[in-house]
Design a protein around this motif. Structure first.
Motif, PDB file in Angstrom:
ATOM      1  N   LYS A  65       0.845  -1.190   0.000  1.00 47.64           N
ATOM      2  CA  LYS A  65       0.000   0.000   0.000  1.00 47.64           C
ATOM      3  C   LYS A  65       0.882   1.242   0.000  1.00 47.64           C
ATOM      4  O   LYS A  65       2.013   1.220   0.493  1.00 47.64           O
ATOM      5  N   LEU A  66       0.341   2.324  -0.519  1.00 45.49           N
ATOM      6  CA  LEU A  66       0.974   3.638  -0.433  1.00 45.49           C
ATOM      7  C   LEU A  66       0.193   4.472   0.576  1.00 45.49           C
ATOM      8  O   LEU A  66      -1.045   4.440   0.594  1.00 45.49           O
ATOM      9  N   ARG A  67       0.934   5.223   1.401  1.00 43.92           N
ATOM     10  CA  ARG A  67       0.272   5.999   2.451  1.00 43.92           C
ATOM     11  C   ARG A  67       0.958   7.348   2.596  1.00 43.92           C
ATOM     12  O   ARG A  67       2.186   7.446   2.646  1.00 43.92           O
ATOM     13  N   GLY A  68       0.176   8.390   2.630  1.00 45.64           N
ATOM     14  CA  GLY A  68       0.718   9.730   2.823  1.00 45.64           C
ATOM     15  C   GLY A  68      -0.146  10.518   3.776  1.00 45.64           C
ATOM     16  O   GLY A  68      -1.373  10.332   3.813  1.00 45.64           O
ATOM     17  N   GLY A  69       0.482  11.402   4.566  1.00 44.60           N
ATOM     18  CA  GLY A  69      -0.327  12.147   5.521  1.00 44.60           C
ATOM     19  C   GLY A  69       0.390  13.315   6.148  1.00 44.60           C
ATOM     20  O   GLY A  69       1.540  13.624   5.813  1.00 44.60           O
ATOM     21  N   TYR A  70      -0.307  13.948   7.068  1.00 51.08           N
ATOM     22  CA  TYR A  70       0.215  15.125   7.771  1.00 51.08           C
ATOM     23  C   TYR A  70      -0.304  15.099   9.198  1.00 51.08           C
ATOM     24  O   TYR A  70      -1.426  14.652   9.465  1.00 51.08           O
ATOM     25  N   SER A  71       0.525  15.569  10.130  1.00 53.72           N
ATOM     26  CA  SER A  71       0.107  15.678  11.531  1.00 53.72           C
ATOM     27  C   SER A  71       0.704  16.933  12.142  1.00 53.72           C
ATOM     28  O   SER A  71       1.750  17.425  11.699  1.00 53.72           O
ATOM     29  N   LEU A  97       5.372  10.220   3.530  1.00 52.43           N
ATOM     30  CA  LEU A  97       4.997   9.443   2.349  1.00 52.43           C
ATOM     31  C   LEU A  97       5.651   8.079   2.506  1.00 52.43           C
ATOM     32  O   LEU A  97       6.886   7.965   2.483  1.00 52.43           O
ATOM     33  N   LEU A  98       4.830   7.038   2.691  1.00 53.85           N
ATOM     34  CA  LEU A  98       5.333   5.728   3.086  1.00 53.85           C
ATOM     35  C   LEU A  98       4.822   4.618   2.169  1.00 53.85           C
ATOM     36  O   LEU A  98       3.764   4.745   1.545  1.00 53.85           O
ATOM     37  N   VAL A  99       5.594   3.543   2.135  1.00 52.10           N
ATOM     38  CA  VAL A  99       5.172   2.291   1.514  1.00 52.10           C
ATOM     39  C   VAL A  99       4.945   1.287   2.627  1.00 52.10           C
ATOM     40  O   VAL A  99       5.843   1.037   3.442  1.00 52.10           O
ATOM     41  N   ASP A 100       3.736   0.727   2.684  1.00 48.80           N
ATOM     42  CA  ASP A 100       3.404  -0.302   3.675  1.00 48.80           C
ATOM     43  C   ASP A 100       3.487  -1.668   3.013  1.00 48.80           C
ATOM     44  O   ASP A 100       2.770  -1.933   2.038  1.00 48.80           O
ATOM     45  N   ALA A 101       4.360  -2.532   3.532  1.00 50.83           N
ATOM     46  CA  ALA A 101       4.481  -3.899   3.020  1.00 50.83           C
ATOM     47  C   ALA A 101       3.811  -4.855   3.998  1.00 50.83           C
ATOM     48  O   ALA A 101       4.105  -4.829   5.197  1.00 50.83           O
ATOM     49  N   HIS A 102       2.924  -5.699   3.486  1.00 46.92           N
ATOM     50  CA  HIS A 102       2.225  -6.707   4.292  1.00 46.92           C
ATOM     51  C   HIS A 102       2.726  -8.086   3.855  1.00 46.92           C
ATOM     52  O   HIS A 102       2.149  -8.696   2.951  1.00 46.92           O
ATOM     53  N   PRO A 103       3.823  -8.572   4.462  1.00 46.01           N
ATOM     54  CA  PRO A 103       4.434  -9.824   3.981  1.00 46.01           C
ATOM     55  C   PRO A 103       3.516 -11.036   4.091  1.00 46.01           C
ATOM     56  O   PRO A 103       3.676 -11.998   3.336  1.00 46.01           O
ATOM     57  N   PHE A 104       2.555 -11.006   5.024  1.00 49.94           N
ATOM     58  CA  PHE A 104       1.666 -12.154   5.207  1.00 49.94           C
ATOM     59  C   PHE A 104       0.247 -11.868   4.716  1.00 49.94           C
ATOM     60  O   PHE A 104      -0.672 -12.626   4.989  1.00 49.94           O
ATOM     61  N   ALA A 105       0.091 -10.752   3.989  1.00 49.08           N
ATOM     62  CA  ALA A 105      -1.208 -10.354   3.429  1.00 49.08           C
ATOM     63  C   ALA A 105      -2.283 -10.184   4.507  1.00 49.08           C
ATOM     64  O   ALA A 105      -3.472 -10.317   4.232  1.00 49.08           O
ATOM     65  N   ASN A 106      -1.853  -9.888   5.739  1.00 51.58           N
ATOM     66  CA  ASN A 106      -2.805  -9.631   6.815  1.00 51.58           C
ATOM     67  C   ASN A 106      -2.582  -8.219   7.346  1.00 51.58           C
ATOM     68  O   ASN A 106      -2.117  -7.352   6.617  1.00 51.58           O
ATOM     69  N   GLY A 107      -2.899  -7.975   8.621  1.00 48.74           N
ATOM     70  CA  GLY A 107      -2.786  -6.632   9.157  1.00 48.74           C
ATOM     71  C   GLY A 107      -1.372  -6.178   9.471  1.00 48.74           C
ATOM     72  O   GLY A 107      -1.091  -4.975   9.493  1.00 48.74           O
ATOM     73  N   PHE A 108      -0.459  -7.112   9.748  1.00 52.63           N
ATOM     74  CA  PHE A 108       0.916  -6.749  10.090  1.00 52.63           C
ATOM     75  C   PHE A 108       1.590  -6.065   8.908  1.00 52.63           C
ATOM     76  O   PHE A 108       1.482  -6.507   7.761  1.00 52.63           O
ATOM     77  N   ARG A 109       2.308  -4.969   9.198  1.00 49.20           N
ATOM     78  CA  ARG A 109       2.969  -4.240   8.120  1.00 49.20           C
ATOM     79  C   ARG A 109       4.348  -3.733   8.537  1.00 49.20           C
ATOM     80  O   ARG A 109       4.605  -3.453   9.714  1.00 49.20           O
ATOM     81  N   VAL A 110       5.205  -3.619   7.548  1.00 45.75           N
ATOM     82  CA  VAL A 110       6.511  -2.977   7.687  1.00 45.75           C
ATOM     83  C   VAL A 110       6.467  -1.735   6.810  1.00 45.75           C
ATOM     84  O   VAL A 110       6.144  -1.817   5.621  1.00 45.75           O
TER      85      VAL A 110
END
Length: 242
Positions: A65-71, A97-110
């Motif tokens: 997934k691609l993720r971008g945001g502001y805080s 601006l981040l790339v979320d990798a889900h190695p097990f196709a579940n909720g866990f992400r790097v």
């Protein structure tokens, strides 16, 4: 003969009705299995060590997934010390601006990517009475120094690495999901800037010494902070997949 024709017609009608029933069942099953999946887009609200903010998410597939945001979040405090009134302001936040990798196709992400931290501290002081400042080991009275300013801030694009969890993949029909992040921004040390102004009537030699001491104090603080190269990130949030 009429009876035979009757049974033939009845059998024909029964066959047609059965065929129509099977066709309808197959059609209905086809509709159920081809229903539109949830959108690849999501939005989430977050809060933590970088303040309060919002993230936008785009799912490439169940693994990436691609993720971008502001805080952002600001704090301020006024206090008096040794005859001077100080105002301190702390700002947390930044763009990511981040790339979320889900190695097990579940909720866990790097997660890995870029962060532009806007975290900074600003401090201003003005004389309100009798007192003194100690700068680089030398003491100045509040009658000699009428104001003092200092800031510490981060600048530039910094790398980010972290672990987390989100329920985006599980929200196959859309709806709410939970998010969390634990990571670090490889921010480098903040840059500290100091300044002080002499009061009217203060001897030129004293003002020159003050400038020298301010520069030395600034260098000393920056040297001390040079080993603090990381900004911790801890965030929790709630998202919605469209």
């Amino acid at each position: 003969m009429k009876d035979i024709n009757f049974f033939r017609k009845a059998a024909t009608y029964a066959t047609l009705i059965a065929a129509i029933g099977v066709s309808n069942a197959t059609f209905a099953q086809g509709i159920a299995t081809t229903a539109s999946p949830a959108s690849p887009f999501g939005i989430s609200a977050k809060g933590g060590t970088m303040g309060l903010g919002i993230d936008l998410t785009y799912s490439i597939n169940e693994h990436f997934k691609l993720r971008g945001g502001y805080s952002q979040m600001d704090f301020s405090r006024n206090f008096t010390n040794d005859g001077s009134q100080f105002n301190g302001k702390l700002g947390l936040g930044g763009w990511d601006l981040l790339v979320d990798a889900h190695p097990f196709a579940n909720g866990f992400r790097v997660s890995a990517g870029a962060y532009i931290p806007s975290t900074q501290l600003n401090l201003t002081g003005a004389t309100t009475g009798a007192g003194s400042y100690t700068i680089n080991g030398n003491t100045y009275s509040t009658s000699q120094v009428n104001s003092f300013d200092g800031s510490a801030k981060y600048s530039g694009v910094k790398p980010y690495l972290g672990l987390g969890y989100d329920g985006f993949n599980s929200a196959t029909d859309g709806g709410l999901y939970f998010t969390s992040d634990v990571g670090v921004i490889f921010s480098g040390a903040p840059k500290v800037t100091l300044s002080a102004n002499c009061s009217a009537g203060t001897a030129a030699s004293t003002c020159a010494q003050l400038a020298t001491d301010i520069a030395a104090q600034q260098q000393s603080i920056n040297s001390t902070l040079s080993k603090y190269n990381l900004l911790p990130v801890l965030q929790l949030g709630v998202g919605y997949r469209f």
